[in-house]
Write a protein that holds these residues in place. Sequence first.
Motif, PDB file in Angstrom:
ATOM      1  N   ASP A  39       0.768  -1.137   0.028  1.00 46.82           N
ATOM      2  CA  ASP A  39      -0.151  -0.011   0.000  1.00 46.82           C
ATOM      3  C   ASP A  39       0.910   1.294  -0.151  1.00 46.82           C
ATOM      4  N   SER A  40       1.983   1.356   0.729  1.00 44.28           N
ATOM      5  CA  SER A  40       2.724   2.490   0.885  1.00 44.28           C
ATOM      6  C   SER A  40       3.494   2.559  -0.676  1.00 44.28           C
ATOM      7  N   PHE A  41       3.750   1.415  -1.311  1.00 41.72           N
ATOM      8  CA  PHE A  41       4.344   1.619  -2.529  1.00 41.72           C
ATOM      9  C   PHE A  41       3.435   2.080  -3.437  1.00 41.72           C
ATOM     10  N   TYR A  42       2.169   1.776  -3.545  1.00 41.27           N
ATOM     11  CA  TYR A  42       0.924   2.233  -4.286  1.00 41.27           C
ATOM     12  C   TYR A  42       0.779   3.684  -3.936  1.00 41.27           C
ATOM     13  N   LEU A  43       0.997   4.160  -2.922  1.00 39.07           N
ATOM     14  CA  LEU A  43       0.802   5.392  -2.612  1.00 39.07           C
ATOM     15  C   LEU A  43       2.061   6.325  -3.183  1.00 39.07           C
ATOM     16  N   GLU A  44       3.102   5.737  -2.946  1.00 41.96           N
ATOM     17  CA  GLU A  44       4.231   6.550  -3.393  1.00 41.96           C
ATOM     18  C   GLU A  44       4.395   6.704  -4.914  1.00 41.96           C
ATOM     19  N   ARG A  45       3.955   5.461  -5.547  1.00 44.26           N
ATOM     20  CA  ARG A  45       3.731   5.433  -7.100  1.00 44.26           C
ATOM     21  C   ARG A  45       2.798   6.667  -7.680  1.00 44.26           C
ATOM     22  N   ASP A  46       1.617   6.532  -6.966  1.00 43.82           N
ATOM     23  CA  ASP A  46       0.684   7.616  -7.246  1.00 43.82           C
ATOM     24  C   ASP A  46       0.986   8.971  -6.897  1.00 43.82           C
ATOM     25  N   ALA A  47       1.856   9.109  -6.075  1.00 44.29           N
ATOM     26  CA  ALA A  47       2.378  10.453  -5.726  1.00 44.29           C
ATOM     27  C   ALA A  47       3.529  10.952  -6.910  1.00 44.29           C
ATOM     28  N   MET A  48       4.134  10.037  -7.262  1.00 43.54           N
ATOM     29  CA  MET A  48       5.183  10.154  -8.518  1.00 43.54           C
ATOM     30  C   MET A  48       4.332  10.346  -9.656  1.00 43.54           C
ATOM     31  N   TYR A  49       3.356   9.742 -10.005  1.00 48.13           N
ATOM     32  CA  TYR A  49       2.357   9.941 -11.073  1.00 48.13           C
ATOM     33  C   TYR A  49       1.888  11.336 -10.973  1.00 48.13           C
ATOM     34  N   TYR A  50       1.464  11.652 -10.049  1.00 48.71           N
ATOM     35  CA  TYR A  50       1.111  13.059  -9.864  1.00 48.71           C
ATOM     36  C   TYR A  50       2.154  14.169 -10.007  1.00 48.71           C
ATOM     37  N   ALA A  51       3.226  13.982  -9.357  1.00 48.95           N
ATOM     38  CA  ALA A  51       4.213  14.931  -9.593  1.00 48.95           C
ATOM     39  C   ALA A  51       4.880  14.799 -11.001  1.00 48.95           C
ATOM     40  N   ASN A  52       4.889  13.632 -11.711  1.00 55.02           N
ATOM     41  CA  ASN A  52       5.329  13.587 -13.078  1.00 55.02           C
ATOM     42  C   ASN A  52       4.446  14.417 -13.969  1.00 55.02           C
ATOM     43  N   ASN A  53       3.012  14.111 -13.690  1.00 55.65           N
ATOM     44  CA  ASN A  53       2.012  14.912 -14.505  1.00 55.65           C
ATOM     45  C   ASN A  53       2.387  16.516 -14.362  1.00 55.65           C
ATOM     46  N   GLN A  54       2.543  16.881 -13.191  1.00 58.17           N
ATOM     47  CA  GLN A  54       2.550  18.371 -12.801  1.00 58.17           C
ATOM     48  C   GLN A  54       3.775  18.792 -13.478  1.00 58.17           C
ATOM     49  N   LYS A  55       4.869  18.101 -13.717  1.00 61.18           N
ATOM     50  CA  LYS A  55       6.017  18.471 -14.324  1.00 61.18           C
ATOM     51  C   LYS A  55       5.745  18.500 -15.842  1.00 61.18           C
ATOM     52  N   GLN A  56       5.137  17.523 -16.559  1.00 61.06           N
ATOM     53  CA  GLN A  56       4.846  17.584 -17.767  1.00 61.06           C
ATOM     54  C   GLN A  56       3.896  18.643 -18.257  1.00 61.06           C
ATOM     55  N   LYS A  57       3.053  19.030 -17.442  1.00 59.33           N
ATOM     56  CA  LYS A  57       2.281  20.165 -17.489  1.00 59.33           C
ATOM     57  C   LYS A  57       3.168  21.575 -17.527  1.00 59.33           C
ATOM     58  N   GLU A  58       4.000  21.286 -16.510  1.00 60.44           N
ATOM     59  CA  GLU A  58       5.128  22.652 -16.784  1.00 60.44           C
ATOM     60  C   GLU A  58       5.784  22.703 -17.742  1.00 60.44           C
ATOM     61  N   ILE A  59       6.324  21.455 -18.282  1.00 52.61           N
ATOM     62  CA  ILE A  59       7.141  21.525 -19.470  1.00 52.61           C
ATOM     63  C   ILE A  59       6.370  21.927 -20.530  1.00 52.61           C
ATOM     64  N   LEU A  60       5.070  21.351 -20.867  1.00 54.37           N
ATOM     65  CA  LEU A  60       4.425  21.878 -21.858  1.00 54.37           C
ATOM     66  C   LEU A  60       4.245  23.253 -21.860  1.00 54.37           C
ATOM     67  N   ARG A  61       3.952  23.988 -20.585  1.00 53.38           N
ATOM     68  CA  ARG A  61       3.689  25.447 -20.432  1.00 53.38           C
ATOM     69  C   ARG A  61       4.773  26.229 -20.973  1.00 53.38           C
ATOM     70  N   LEU A  62       6.131  25.752 -20.453  1.00 53.05           N
ATOM     71  CA  LEU A  62       7.266  26.341 -20.684  1.00 53.05           C
ATOM     72  C   LEU A  62       7.515  26.436 -22.198  1.00 53.05           C
ATOM     73  N   LYS A  63       7.180  25.230 -22.770  1.00 51.12           N
ATOM     74  CA  LYS A  63       7.474  24.820 -24.377  1.00 51.12           C
ATOM     75  C   LYS A  63       6.537  26.085 -25.099  1.00 51.12           C
ATOM     76  N   THR A  64       5.348  26.012 -24.640  1.00 49.77           N
ATOM     77  CA  THR A  64       4.448  27.052 -25.357  1.00 49.77           C
ATOM     78  C   THR A  64       4.910  28.486 -24.974  1.00 49.77           C
ATOM     79  N   GLU A  65       5.401  28.751 -23.825  1.00 51.22           N
ATOM     80  CA  GLU A  65       5.815  30.120 -23.640  1.00 51.22           C
ATOM     81  C   GLU A  65       7.096  30.334 -24.830  1.00 51.22           C
TER      82      GLU A  65
END
Length: 173
Positions: A39-65
């Motif tokens: 369960d802790s590994f699943y929670l950690e994986r979900d947190a990493m997915y969320y952080a990765n998605n946030q970074k991807q959104k930031e990268i896309l925003r920076l690329k657009t800018e």
Amino acid sequence: MRHHITGRFRPHPRIWVVFIFGILIGAAGMLVYLGEKLDSFYLERDAMYYANNQKQKEILRLKTELDRLTHEESKRREAAGKIRKIQVEVLTPQRFGQETIKAEVEKLLQPFVGKSIEWLGRNPDLVDTVLQGRTIRLSDPKASAVQLHVKYVTLVDSDLKVWIDARDVPADE
């Protein structure tokens, strides 16, 4: 001769029961322990997915800018690399008619507006070819016409600046 299992070597049924209960309790303990870890590994994986998605959104925003800024910079460079304005300075002993000469020279040089500065730099004699020896008729009766001679041509930022020497044309020409 047959050997009989005596009480000494015969396994006791309680030992089997205790053994099976030990296996079940051990398996349940491992399941609880490993389940919590999983369960802790699943929670950690979900947190990493969320952080990765946030970074991807930031990268896309920076690329657009970056694309927007690059596009604006290329437009600015393109605009800076073209002639925007023509300034004419008339050198003549006449006090009257300078504005007419300026207006005529600006009208003659109007096709240069919007052209590349590099293009004019590769063909510097074009301004001279257009203006040199050209005669302009004036409305002033004292000086009916002037002949143009190019003195200097400069490019300042995106402005084409031309100094013209305007000489009176003798009346017999």
